[in-house]
Design a protein around this motif. Structure first.
Motif, PDB file in Angstrom:
ATOM      1  N   GLY A 140     -22.232  18.905  63.247  1.00  0.00           N
ATOM      2  CA  GLY A 140     -23.489  19.079  63.967  1.00  0.00           C
ATOM      3  C   GLY A 140     -24.369  20.168  63.397  1.00  0.00           C
ATOM      4  O   GLY A 140     -25.590  20.197  63.645  1.00  0.00           O
ATOM      5  N   ASN A 151     -26.983   9.205  62.130  1.00  0.00           N
ATOM      6  CA  ASN A 151     -26.669   9.163  63.557  1.00  0.00           C
ATOM      7  C   ASN A 151     -26.831   7.751  64.114  1.00  0.00           C
ATOM      8  O   ASN A 151     -27.951   7.226  64.232  1.00  0.00           O
ATOM      9  N   GLY A 208     -20.482   8.099  69.632  1.00  0.00           N
ATOM     10  CA  GLY A 208     -20.184   9.482  69.287  1.00  0.00           C
ATOM     11  C   GLY A 208     -18.889   9.972  69.877  1.00  0.00           C
ATOM     12  O   GLY A 208     -18.210   9.264  70.641  1.00  0.00           O
ATOM     13  N   GLN A 230     -18.417  13.955  70.188  1.00  0.00           N
ATOM     14  CA  GLN A 230     -18.656  15.276  70.795  1.00  0.00           C
ATOM     15  C   GLN A 230     -20.016  15.787  70.337  1.00  0.00           C
ATOM     16  O   GLN A 230     -20.569  15.322  69.338  1.00  0.00           O
ATOM     17  N   PRO A 231     -20.575  16.781  71.030  1.00  0.00           N
ATOM     18  CA  PRO A 231     -21.911  17.259  70.685  1.00  0.00           C
ATOM     19  C   PRO A 231     -22.029  17.804  69.266  1.00  0.00           C
ATOM     20  O   PRO A 231     -23.110  17.728  68.657  1.00  0.00           O
ATOM     21  N   SER A 232     -20.955  18.341  68.722  1.00  0.00           N
ATOM     22  CA  SER A 232     -21.045  18.992  67.410  1.00  0.00           C
ATOM     23  C   SER A 232     -20.757  18.055  66.242  1.00  0.00           C
ATOM     24  O   SER A 232     -20.593  18.492  65.118  1.00  0.00           O
ATOM     25  N   THR A 233     -20.718  16.745  66.508  1.00  0.00           N
ATOM     26  CA  THR A 233     -20.467  15.780  65.444  1.00  0.00           C
ATOM     27  C   THR A 233     -21.540  14.704  65.460  1.00  0.00           C
ATOM     28  O   THR A 233     -21.861  14.154  66.518  1.00  0.00           O
ATOM     29  N   CYS A 272     -22.054   3.577  67.570  1.00  0.00           N
ATOM     30  CA  CYS A 272     -22.696   3.416  68.870  1.00  0.00           C
ATOM     31  C   CYS A 272     -22.659   1.939  69.249  1.00  0.00           C
ATOM     32  O   CYS A 272     -22.945   1.062  68.422  1.00  0.00           O
TER      33      CYS A 272
END
Length: 394
Positions: free
Chosen positions: A195, A203, A244, A246-249, A254
């Protein structure tokens, strides 16, 4: 002669209760086996010709016949013997308790009550001694709540009828059309990255978002233009999105799941092609888009598709149903235009049998935590079904 003299309220109530007391949902071993055997035995004991037809393993359809003289139209009554599971019902799902003028329990409304009415109408006609020119066929079929394999087997057997009734709950209304049903999953693939350096990844969630925006801008306005008088509008719903980790990846995956309801003039291929065209347009300016369109297995039938249902309003079966309902309620019955998918589509589209949907109960009671059916509806629909048969089979 009054056909109501040849059946009793007690008979149709007890038959409905006994059907409800036999679980027949997807989590039961052999699913509809026991309820099919009960219907078969009950019909034989009451002097009706009946047979069991294999659907899958020990799962069976039940076909019941009242033979005419051979010079009139053949009418089919179609009702499904399976139900949805009890889920978190707030009543005993299989007690079939009578309270407040209703029979309560899973399948009472959708649609074992209708099957009871179909069977009792055939018994009443046989008891009356009336010899119709045409035949009556009752098809108590398996699997409508899943793959509709019972009616698919019925149609593939080559069975013929000049008109059909599907007994879904209708609140004394009737339907001659409903939309087709397709579930699609769009699988977006990206490239994972930390991230802190998102530009090093692709993404997948962002790609899905771009697709959604394009669909809303281009496709939604087109769907609103596609309206069928007896089906309503062509529509879609984005029902689920996930992706996804986690927020940091950066999300490398999707999934987008869509419910698409289509009308006369559209096909499964045309539905999928419209989405593919949008994807191709996005790819013209974004070569990083990587997406597959998958027809969801949970919505697929064995060989057929969940096509739309349409019967011409000038068909004789439509006129007879309209007259029978109108005579009973004392006014012109309403046409229902907001139905979910039913086996009527398989009968009309693949079987080429003009089909009308009408049955006891109210659609709002189906699949609920306190499913129920009004006893008065059951008594009334035995006569309505008999009147339809007497009017059509002549």
């Amino acid at each position: 002669m009054n056909i109501s003299d040849f059946y009793s309220k007690k008979e149709v109530v007890e038959l409905t209760q006994n059907l409800v007391r036999i679980p027949s949902h997807k989590d039961v071993k052999n699913r509809e086996k026991d309820v099919a055997k009960y219907i078969y035995r009950f019909c034989k004991e009451n002097g009706l010709e009946a047979e069991l037809a294999s659907v899958e393993g020990e799962r069976k359809n039940v076909y019941v016949y009242v033979r005419g003289s051979g010079s009139g139209r053949t009418l089919m009554f179609n009702g499904h013997t399976d139900t949805v599971p009890p889920y978190k019902m707030i009543i005993d799902p299989f007690k079939a308790e009578i309270k407040d003028g209703f029979i309560w329990g899973r399948g009472s409304n959708d649609m074992k009550g209708a099957i009871a009415c179909m069977v009792m109408s055939a018994i009443a006609i046989k008891r009356s001694g009336i010899k119709l020119p045409g035949d009556i066929i009752i098809a108590a079929v398996a699997g409508e709540e899943e793959k509709s394999d019972g009616t698919e087997v019925l149609v593939k057997s080559g069975i013929k009828a000049d008109g059909a009734i599907v007994g879904e709950p209708s609140n004394f209304e009737y339907a001659i059309g409903h939309r087709g049903l397709e579930w699609l999953e769009f699988i977006f693939r990206g490239k994972g990255a930390h991230g802190g350096v998102p530009d090093e990844g692709v993404n997948a969630i962002s790609k899905a978002s771009k697709f959604i925006q394009k669909v809303e801008e281009q496709l939604y306005p087109e769907l609103k233009k596609r309206y069928n008088e007896y089906m309503g509008p062509s529509v879609m719903n984005i029902g689920r999105i996930e992706g996804g980790t986690q927020p940091s990846t950066v999300a490398d995956y999707c999934s987008l799941k869509v419910d698409r309801r289509y009308v006369l003039g559209e096909t499964v291929d045309s539905v999928i092609n419209e989405y593919q065209q949008i994807i191709d347009e996005i790819k013209n300016t974004d070569d990083g888009l990587d997406v597959d369109i998958v027809r969801m297995e949970s919505n697929l039938m064995n060989e057929f598709d969940h096509m739309y249902h349409y019967t011409d309003p000038d068909e004789e079966i439509v006129k007879v149903v309209k007259n029978a309902l109108g005579s009973h309620i004392g006014k012109v019955p309403n046409i229902t235009r907001k139905r979910g998918w039913t086996d009527a589509a398989t009968l009309s589209y693949y079987g080429n049998i003009p089909t009308v949907i009408t049955g006891p109960g109210d659609l709002s009671y189906s699949h609920t935590k306190d499913e129920r059916i009004p006893i008065n509806d059951l008594v009334d629909y035995v006569k309505i079904y008999a009147d339809i048969a007497l009017g059509f089979c002549r």
